[in-house]
Write a protein that holds these residues in place. Structure first.
Motif, PDB file in Angstrom:
ATOM      1  N   THR A   1       2.490   3.477  -8.360  1.00  0.00           N
ATOM      2  CA  THR A   1       3.232   2.216  -8.410  1.00  0.00           C
ATOM      3  C   THR A   1       4.628   2.447  -7.858  1.00  0.00           C
ATOM      4  O   THR A   1       5.284   3.442  -8.197  1.00  0.00           O
ATOM      5  CB  THR A   1       3.328   1.701  -9.854  1.00  0.00           C
ATOM      6  N   ALA A   2       5.080   1.555  -7.003  1.00  0.00           N
ATOM      7  CA  ALA A   2       6.409   1.681  -6.406  1.00  0.00           C
ATOM      8  C   ALA A   2       7.500   1.573  -7.464  1.00  0.00           C
ATOM      9  O   ALA A   2       7.389   0.796  -8.415  1.00  0.00           O
ATOM     10  CB  ALA A   2       6.603   0.615  -5.343  1.00  0.00           C
ATOM     11  N   VAL A   3       8.559   2.343  -7.285  1.00  0.00           N
ATOM     12  CA  VAL A   3       9.728   2.319  -8.167  1.00  0.00           C
ATOM     13  C   VAL A   3      10.925   1.818  -7.363  1.00  0.00           C
ATOM     14  O   VAL A   3      11.174   2.270  -6.243  1.00  0.00           O
ATOM     15  CB  VAL A   3      10.015   3.731  -8.718  1.00  0.00           C
TER      16      VAL A   3
ATOM     17  N   ALA B   1      10.283   5.676  -3.570  1.00  0.00           N
ATOM     18  CA  ALA B   1      10.052   6.286  -4.875  1.00  0.00           C
ATOM     19  C   ALA B   1       8.834   5.640  -5.519  1.00  0.00           C
ATOM     20  O   ALA B   1       8.550   4.456  -5.309  1.00  0.00           O
ATOM     21  CB  ALA B   1      11.278   6.119  -5.782  1.00  0.00           C
ATOM     22  N   PHE B   2       8.100   6.444  -6.302  1.00  0.00           N
ATOM     23  CA  PHE B   2       6.907   5.944  -6.984  1.00  0.00           C
ATOM     24  C   PHE B   2       6.700   6.746  -8.256  1.00  0.00           C
ATOM     25  O   PHE B   2       7.436   7.706  -8.530  1.00  0.00           O
ATOM     26  CB  PHE B   2       5.682   5.992  -6.070  1.00  0.00           C
ATOM     27  N   ASP B   3       5.710   6.345  -9.045  1.00  0.00           N
ATOM     28  CA  ASP B   3       5.580   6.916 -10.389  1.00  0.00           C
ATOM     29  C   ASP B   3       4.549   8.020 -10.509  1.00  0.00           C
ATOM     30  O   ASP B   3       4.290   8.518 -11.612  1.00  0.00           O
ATOM     31  CB  ASP B   3       5.258   5.804 -11.400  1.00  0.00           C
ATOM     32  N   SER B   4       3.942   8.460  -9.393  1.00  0.00           N
ATOM     33  CA  SER B   4       2.889   9.468  -9.471  1.00  0.00           C
ATOM     34  C   SER B   4       2.749  10.167  -8.128  1.00  0.00           C
ATOM     35  O   SER B   4       2.982   9.560  -7.068  1.00  0.00           O
ATOM     36  CB  SER B   4       1.559   8.808  -9.852  1.00  0.00           C
TER      37      SER B   4
ATOM     38  N   ARG C   1       0.828  -1.207   0.000  1.00  0.00           N
ATOM     39  CA  ARG C   1       0.000   0.000   0.000  1.00  0.00           C
ATOM     40  C   ARG C   1       0.859   1.252   0.000  1.00  0.00           C
ATOM     41  O   ARG C   1       1.985   1.264   0.485  1.00  0.00           O
ATOM     42  CB  ARG C   1      -0.940   0.021   1.204  1.00  0.00           C
ATOM     43  N   PHE C   2       0.339   2.310  -0.577  1.00  0.00           N
ATOM     44  CA  PHE C   2       1.021   3.597  -0.663  1.00  0.00           C
ATOM     45  C   PHE C   2       2.364   3.476  -1.386  1.00  0.00           C
ATOM     46  O   PHE C   2       3.321   4.184  -1.059  1.00  0.00           O
ATOM     47  CB  PHE C   2       1.209   4.206   0.732  1.00  0.00           C
ATOM     48  N   ALA C   3       2.406   2.558  -2.366  1.00  0.00           N
ATOM     49  CA  ALA C   3       3.590   2.398  -3.226  1.00  0.00           C
ATOM     50  C   ALA C   3       4.866   2.208  -2.407  1.00  0.00           C
ATOM     51  O   ALA C   3       5.930   2.718  -2.757  1.00  0.00           O
ATOM     52  CB  ALA C   3       3.732   3.600  -4.158  1.00  0.00           C
ATOM     53  N   SER C   4       4.768   1.449  -1.307  1.00  0.00           N
ATOM     54  CA  SER C   4       5.886   1.332  -0.371  1.00  0.00           C
ATOM     55  C   SER C   4       6.691   0.038  -0.506  1.00  0.00           C
ATOM     56  O   SER C   4       7.513  -0.272   0.354  1.00  0.00           O
ATOM     57  CB  SER C   4       5.360   1.443   1.067  1.00  0.00           C
TER      58      SER C   4
ATOM     59  N   VAL D   1       9.014   9.985  -8.618  1.00  0.00           N
ATOM     60  CA  VAL D   1       8.907  10.905  -7.485  1.00  0.00           C
ATOM     61  C   VAL D   1       9.557  10.245  -6.280  1.00  0.00           C
ATOM     62  O   VAL D   1       9.277   9.084  -5.970  1.00  0.00           O
ATOM     63  CB  VAL D   1       7.439  11.240  -7.165  1.00  0.00           C
ATOM     64  N   VAL D   2      10.444  10.961  -5.603  1.00  0.00           N
ATOM     65  CA  VAL D   2      11.128  10.454  -4.423  1.00  0.00           C
ATOM     66  C   VAL D   2      10.582  11.175  -3.198  1.00  0.00           C
ATOM     67  O   VAL D   2      10.516  12.412  -3.166  1.00  0.00           O
ATOM     68  CB  VAL D   2      12.646  10.671  -4.521  1.00  0.00           C
TER      69      VAL D   2
END
Length: 208
Positions: free
Chosen positions: A189-191, A179-182, A37-40, A136-137
């Protein structure tokens, strides 16, 4: 042979100086914090420590009661940009709450679900988001009133952006990075991320 997943990861610099201990590393498990959750999924935590590799002295008080964050070695330690980019979001008004170790940490854990349900803001506390153009970091749990940047500012890796705090979902002063894409964290989505030498494992000491 190079790991193809790490080759595609976002390259970052360590966002601090001094001694920091690694916790909840994606090098040990994914999702690193036990939930996607929360792109973590690939988030990582860094706990500032002193020369004895302790975040703070642990005594009877630590075992029985919450402690002021000012007691901890890393509270207020500088946090720097891990990458070049544009500041896309800043939150700076969440309070720095007490630290919870020993028995108080058990009580704090019981309230974890309510913070998750409250959403990103309750979890992140004070945070800064840097848009690199490809990702986005986020730097989270910063000290209240410590941010040194505003939305739209261009930053370079190594620039001072804030200070380590104990805001949001945090049991002691530390820095959470992901980091994530939005900017829409709820649906992002997690990066994957990496540092020079890869991703440090849990318990590793990073000394910059």
């Amino acid at each position: 042979m190079t790991d193809p997943l790490q080759a595609a990861a976002l390259n970052l610099e360590y966002p601090f100086i001094g001694r920091w201990m690694v916790q909840n590393s994606p090098a040990d498990r994914v999702p690193s914090h036990g939930t996607p959750r929360f792109a973590s999924s690939f988030a990582i935590d860094f706990v500032p420590v002193d020369e004895s590799l302790r975040s703070a002295r642990f005594g009877v008080v630590s075992l029985l009661r919450p402690e002021p964050p000012e007691k901890f070695a890393g509270f207020g330690r500088p946090v720097t940009a891990p990458v070049d980019g544009t500041v896309a979001a800043v939150h700076d008004s969440a309070p720095d709450h007490p630290a919870y170790r020993g028995l108080p940490s058990l009580g704090y854990a019981l309230t974890q679900r309510s913070r998750i349900e409250a959403g990103w803001r309750e979890l992140a506390g004070n945070d800064i988001m840097i848009d690199t153009g490809s990702a986005v970091v986020a730097l989270c749990h910063l000290q209240r009133g410590s941010t040194r940047v505003q939305v739209g500012h261009r930053v370079r890796a190594g620039d001072l952006v804030g200070r380590c705090g104990n805001s949001g979902n945090s049991i002691e002063p530390h820095l959470h990075l992901q980091a994530f894409d939005s900017l829409d964290v709820e649906h992002a989505t997690a990066v994957r991320i990496r540092f020079a030498g890869g991703v440090p494992r849990n318990g590793a000491l990073v000394h910059v």
